[in-house]
Write a protein that holds these residues in place. Structure first.
Motif, short mmCIF file in Angstrom:
data_model
loop_
_atom_site.label_atom_id
_atom_site.label_comp_id
_atom_site.label_asym_id
_atom_site.label_seq_id
_atom_site.Cartn_x
_atom_site.Cartn_y
_atom_site.Cartn_z
N CYS A 188 0.85 -1.18 0.00
CA CYS A 188 0.00 0.00 0.00
C CYS A 188 0.90 1.24 0.00
O CYS A 188 2.11 1.15 0.16
CB CYS A 188 -0.91 0.00 1.23
N GLU A 247 -0.70 -0.55 8.11
CA GLU A 247 -0.90 -1.71 7.24
C GLU A 247 0.42 -2.36 6.82
O GLU A 247 0.52 -3.58 6.75
CB GLU A 247 -1.70 -1.27 5.99
N SER A 278 -7.29 -2.99 5.61
CA SER A 278 -6.65 -3.60 4.44
C SER A 278 -7.44 -3.29 3.16
O SER A 278 -6.86 -2.98 2.12
CB SER A 278 -6.51 -5.11 4.63
N ASN A 324 -5.76 -1.13 0.21
CA ASN A 324 -5.44 -1.94 -0.97
C ASN A 324 -6.68 -2.07 -1.84
O ASN A 324 -7.18 -3.17 -2.10
CB ASN A 324 -4.95 -3.32 -0.54
#
Length: 588
Positions: A292, A384, A567, A571
Motif C-alpha cells: 500500500c 498496514e 486492508s 489496498n
C-alpha cells in the motif's frame, strides 16, 4: 425535460421584462459517480442545501449504471466523477450531464494529469450533456481558474471541486427551466487556448530519468498523485512515487537517482544539474505484490532496504511542522499527507505545541498548511505495512491522544483550531480540544470512526458532547455521515466558517481579536473555570482510559473488524471490476 421539483422559488421573466407568478417546483436528482469521493459528497450536500432531493449511486461500469437507474424516479442525472462510459439508453431517456475536469474543448480521461504535467497556467471545469462521443456534448456551464503548482489530488479537491460544485448548481437551475437548451461546444468561447482531445496518460508518459530537470520530475509526480503514482527505481527497488517536494539546488554532486538524504519519513533523491527532490510516500514491490502507499522510509525498510548509511538532513528543507510568532499570536502549522498522521509526526507536533505553549503569547493557533485535507487521524498506510499492525496502531493512537491533551492543557492561551481542509475520525476530534474552532468553507467533516472498525479516542467522549451535546454526539458517531461546514456550525461542532479565498487573512484577524487583553483574559478565565468544573467530576485520565480500553479490543482482539477494513481501504481493487455492484448512499 418535464416539470421538475425544486423546493425553492423560481421567477421566470416574460418578454416584456415582467415576472410571471412565482411557482414552487421540486427537482429529483441522481448523482452517478465512480467513487464516493469528496467532490461527490460536496455536490450532494450543496444540492440538498439548495432544496433538491438527491440520490447517490457509486458505479464503476455501464452495467452498474443501468442497475442504478432501474425503476428510478428522478428528473436529472448528474455525473460528477466517472471513468466508465454512460450507456446510450440512459442519456436517451434522462437528461444526463457530465462534469468534466477540463475547460471547454478539452477531451480525455486524464485531462487534469496532462494539465499539471504540462504546467498549464489556467484550467477549467465543464458541464456537458452525455453523448456518444466522449466529452463532446453541448455545454451547460463552465468555469476557469488559475492552476496551482500542487499535486493532483490537492488540485482536484480544491479549485477543481469548487468550480465543479458551482457548475452542478448551475446545471440544476438550468434543468428546471423548460426553455433552456445547452450550447454546442463549437459555439462556446474557449477561454483556455490549445484544448483538444488528449490520450490516456500511460506510465510511459509519466516516467522520467532522474537526470532530468527537477521541475519536470516535480510536475510528473504531482500529476500522478494520488493515483496511479509514477513507476521508478530507488536503490534497485521498483517503486511508485508520490508526495514530492523540492530539494537542494546545484549542490548535489552524485549520480542522479541516488538517495542522498533522509529526514523524518522522507528520502532525498539526487536529480539533474546537481539538484534534488524529496519523496514523502511510496509504494514498493514486495514478494507478494505491491505494498500500500506508505511513508517512504517505512516502505523502503519493508522492502529490505536500509537507510542507515544515508546522511540525516537536519535542515528544514523537508519540514512538515513549523512555528511562527507574530506579536501575541503563535501559530503551529503542520502538514499530514492525505491527512494521515504517523506516531512520529504526532510526537513532533506534541513537542512543537509544547514549545509554543511555553511562549508568552496570548493566542495559540493550530492549523494545517492548506490544501484539500487537514487530517484523518491515524496513518493507516504505516499501520498496514508494519510487521506489527496492532502495536503500530496503538503507539499511533497514544501519540495522537497526547497532542489532544496538550491542546486542552494550554490554559494560559486562547487556542484556535483551524480546519484548513476536510477531516475525518481522529482528525476531526483533534481540534475539538481547542477553545475556538474554525474551518475553511469547502471542508467536509466526518466525525466518526465506526466505518473503519474503531471505537475512537482523542478524548472525543469529553470534547464532542461538550460541543454538540450528548444526543447529537451519539448520532454523529453512529450514523457515520458527512457534514459540511454550515451543518457543523449549526450544531456547534465549529464556531466560524472562513472563506476559502483569504482564509489566512481571516484566521489572522480572528487570532488578533482574541489576543486583545480583555478578550484573552475573558476567554482563558472561562476555560479554566470550565475545565475545573468538568474535570473535577471526571478527570481526563478517566476519559482516556475508557477510550483506550475499547481501542485495545479493536486493535488487539480485532473486535470490530479493523484489520480487514483497513486492508480493504489501503489496498483498493482496480476500478471497473464488473463483479462490483453499485453502492447506494444516503439520500434525502
Amino acid at each position: 425535460m418535464g416539470l421538475l421539483s425544486v423546493r425553492r422559488v423560481l421567477c421566470w421573466p416574460q418578454l416584456d421584462g415582467r415576472e410571471i407568478e412565482k411557482v414552487e417546483i421540486m427537482q429529483r436528482i441522481l448523482l452517478l459517480s465512480g467513487a464516493d469521493n469528496g467532490l461527490t459528497r460536496r455536490a450532494a450536500l450543496a444540492l440538498r442545501r439548495a432544496g433538491r432531493t438527491v440520490q447517490v449511486a457509486v458505479v464503476t461500469s455501464g452495467q452498474d449504471m443501468e442497475v442504478a437507474v432501474a425503476g428510478g424516479t428522478f428528473d436529472l442525472v448528474i455525473c460528477p466523477f466517472l471513468k466508465a462510459r454512460i450507456p446510450e439508453a440512459i442519456y436517451r431517456k434522462w437528461t444526463t450531464v457530465i462534469i468534466h475536469p477540463g475547460p471547454v474543448g478539452d477531451r480525455g480521461a486524464h485531462s487534469l494529469d496532462w494539465a499539471i504535467s504540462d504546467a498549464a497556467p489556467v484550467w477549467g471545469v465543464t458541464a456537458m450533456s452525455a453523448v456518444e462521443e466522449l466529452d463532446a456534448g453541448p455545454v451547460w456551464a463552465a468555469r476557469t481558474f488559475e492552476l496551482p503548482a500542487a499535486r493532483k489530488s490537492a488540485v482536484y479537491n480544491t479549485v477543481v471541486a469548487d468550480a465543479a460544485v458551482e457548475c452542478v448548481l448551475e446545471v440544476a437551475d438550468k434543468a428546471a427551466d423548460p426553455a433552456f437548451e445547452p450550447v454546442d461546444q463549437a459555439s462556446v468561447k474557449r477561454r483556455v487556448a490549445g484544448t483538444g482531445a488528449r490520450p490516456r496518460m500511460r506510465q510511459g508518459d509519466r516516467g522520467f530519468d532522474w537526470a532530468a530537470d527537477p521541475e519536470v520530475i516535480l510536475r510528473r509526480i504531482r500529476a500522478a498523485d494520488g493515483s496511479p503514482g509514477v513507476l521508478s527505481m530507488i536503490m534497485g527497488c521498483a517503486v511508485y512515487l508520490y508526495d514530492v517536494h523540492p530539494g537542494r539546488t546545484g549542490s548535489v554532486d552524485v549520480e542522479p537517482g541516488t538517495v542522498v538524504g533522509r529526514r523524518h519519513h522522507g528520502v532525498e533523491i539526487s536529480c539533474g544539474a546537481g539538484h534534488s527532490v524529496w519523496i514523502g510516500h511510496l509504494r514498493v514491490e514486495l514478494g507478494a505484490g505491491w505494498s500500500c502507499k506508505a511513508p517512504a522510509a517505512t516502505a523502503l525498510a519493508a522492502a529490505g532496504l536500509s537507510l542507515n548509511s544515508v546522511a540525516l538532513d537536519r535542515s528544514d528543507m523537508f519540514s512538515d511542522i513549523r512555528y511562527e510568532r507574530t506579536g501575541h499570536v503563535g501559530t503551529v502549522t503542520f502538514e499530514a499527507y492525505n491527512g494521515a498522521m504517523t506516531a512520529d509526526l504526532c510526537r513532533r507536533l506534541l513537542a512543537a505545541i509544547g514549545t509554543a505553549a511555553r511562549q508568552d503569547t496570548r493566542v495559540l493557533v493550530i492549523r494545517g498548511r492548506g490544501g484539500a485535507v487537514f487530517s484523518n487521524g491515524l496513518h493507516l498506510g504505516a499501520i498496514e505495512i508494519s510487521d506489527d499492525p496492532p502495536g503500530t496502531a496503538w503507539r499511533n493512537i497514544k501519540a495522537l491522544n497526547a497532542v489532544c491533551r496538550a491542546i486542552l492543557s494550554a490554559t494560559s492561551q486562547v487556542t484556535i483550531g483551524a480546519f484548513t481542509g476536510s477531516a475525518g475520525a481522529g482528525g476531526v476530534m483533534l481540534l475539538l480540544a481547542a477553545d475556538v474552532v474554525v474551518a475553511t468553507n469547502r471542508a467536509l467533516l466526518d466525525p466518526h470512526y465506526a466505518t473503519m472498525g474503531l471505537g475512537g479516542s482523542e478524548l472525543h467522549t469529553y470534547t464532542l458532547p461538550r460541543r454538540v451535546g450528548t444526543e447529537t454526539a451519539q448520532r454523529l458517531l453512529t450514523e457515520c455521515g458527512t457534514i459540511d461546514t454550515m451543518d457543523a456550525r449549526a450544531i456547534g461542532l465549529i464556531d466560524q466558517i472562513c472563506p476559502d479565498e483569504g482564509f489566512d487573512r481571516t484566521l489572522a484577524d480572528l487570532a488578533h481579536h482574541y489576543a486583545q487583553p480583555d478578550q484573552w483574559r475573558k476567554t482563558t478565565d472561562r476555560k479554566r473555570e470550565r475545565l475545573a468544573r468538568d474535570l473535577t467530576r471526571k478527570p481526563l485520565d478517566a476519559y482516556e482510559h475508557e477510550e483506550l480500553g475499547e481501542m485495545a479490543r479493536n486493535l488487539f482482539d480485532d473486535s470490530l473488524g479493523f484489520a480487514a477494513k483497513r486492508s480493504a481501504f489501503m489496498n483498493k481493487p482496480a476500478r471497473g471490476n464488473p463483479d462490483r455492484q453499485p453502492k447506494a448512499l444516503p439520500h434525502s
